[in-house]
Design a protein around this motif. Structure first.
Motif: not given
Length: 374
Positions: A239-261
């Motif tokens: 966090g010392e390397l990022w502005e305001d100490g905030r950086y994404v460490v985990t997010h949720l991704i979806a398969s593009q095809s699954f998202l569309e269907e």
């Protein structure tokens, strides 16, 4: 977990638990024996619950504190499971992001909780066709911890061996980028150079540390806190390397095809993620206990309190994916030699997240880091 949603009766098939109880209890963090994940389980919302547009969804995550949203939300009475109703959930647990991307590309998972850099790589390698980031999950929770007997300070890393969980995972990129910035030369593929970078699964890092095979590790929680109980010291909180100490460490991704269907299924998962995130932040002590119970079910033993408490305190749970940090993370991967310059425009599709937030009377996420949030 106590949620605002009606409690749905669920059942958990025992295959995953039986498999995962056999893993070594010597380390903490995510376990993984192969690229397809270390285990799987399935559950549905009960015979009376209605299915959505598909009767099955495959979701990946890691057995890390940085994935507490998944650990809690996918539990038997978790909000994600409840939101999916009669749609059956199959889960896979991964050691690190590159393995999860392989599974996504192979169609073995439809959505996965994951760090930013593997998502960047998956998007880039597919020409922007494989996936979309659909929600945030956590910020922070990664650090460089070292053996104080062999490393005196940040300027004493030359000739030392530092571990990361996997080649190309988020912590691997962070370490390589940091070393490049400090003037060290390291081959990104082999890890050889002025500093030796060793790619070791999270669960094996504690033994490597205690045997003297490594001088430290750049790892997510709870692996960092685990090493501290073994005599390591924190040399650098990321966090010392990022502005305001905030950086994404985990997010949720979806398969593009699954998202569309199946946008209704993705929306249900996001709705459960938002509910779970709010519950974690409103009930941190209960959430910590719930996450630890889930880790015990996966790993065969819970985290000791002296590991759990600092690990949980080092992570911020949120649904904002912090797009600016992903953009900067891509630049770091390029600087480290792990990624060619690539156009990440369109990697975010926050349409469903913002719909869920609007329905809940919460502000929409509009920051796109210049990457074109939809």
């Amino acid at each position: 977990m106590r949620t605002l949603l009606p409690r749905t009766s669920v059942r958990l098939l025992g295959g995953a638990a039986a498999l995962l109880l056999a893993v070594s209890a010597c380390g903490y963090g995510s376990e993984g024996s192969d690229s397809s994940g270390s285990g799987s389980g399935s559950s549905s919302g009960g015979s009376d619950a209605a299915s959505l547009s598909t009767d099955q969804v495959n979701i990946g995550y890691f057995a890390n504190i940085t994935h507490a949203t998944a650990l809690i939300g996918l539990d038997d009475d978790g909000a994600i499971r409840q939101e999916l109703g009669g749609t059956e959930i199959n889960t896979q647990v991964f050691n690190a992001g590159p393995s999860a991307i392989e599974a996504l590309n192979a169609g073995a998972v439809d959505l996965t909780f994951i760090g930013p850099n593997p998502a960047i790589n998956g998007f880039a390698q597919s020409g922007g066709q494989a996936l979309r980031v659909v929600a945030g999950a956590a910020s922070g929770g990664a650090s460089l911890v070292v053996n104080p007997d062999t490393v005196d300070g940040l300027d004493d890393l030359a000739g030392k061996s530092i571990a990361t969980p996997q080649l190309g995972n988020t912590q691997d990129v962070a370490l390589l980028n940091y070393l490049v910035g400090e003037g060290f030369e390291v081959d990104p593929a082999t890890g050889r150079g002025d500093v030796t970078v060793l790619r070791i699964p999270n669960a094996e890092i504690p033994n490597a540390y205690e045997s003297g095979a490594i001088d430290g590790a750049w790892v997510p929680e709870p692996s960092a806190a685990n090493l501290l109980t073994r005599g390591a010291e924190t040399l650098l909180d990321e966090g010392e390397l990022w502005e305001d100490g905030r950086y994404v460490v985990t997010h949720l991704i979806a398969s593009q095809s699954f998202l569309e269907e199946h946008p209704d299924v993705v929306e249900a998962v996001i709705r459960g993620l938002v509910t779970t995130t709010d519950w974690i932040n409103d009930n941190p002590e209960d959430a910590k206990a719930e996450a630890n119970a889930a880790l015990e079910a996966l790993n065969g033993s819970p985290l000791p309190q002296d590991v759990l408490d600092p690990a949980f305190a080092n992570v911020e749970f949120l649904y904002d994916p912090i797009a600016t940090s992903l953009r900067d993370g891509a630049d770091h991967a390029v600087a480290a030699g792990l990624l060619d310059e690539t156009d990440l425009t369109g990697i975010y599709d926050l349409t469903l997240l913002n719909k869920v937030l609007t329905d809940a009377g919460k502000p929409e996420i509009t920051e796109d880091g210049g990457l074109g949030v939809r």
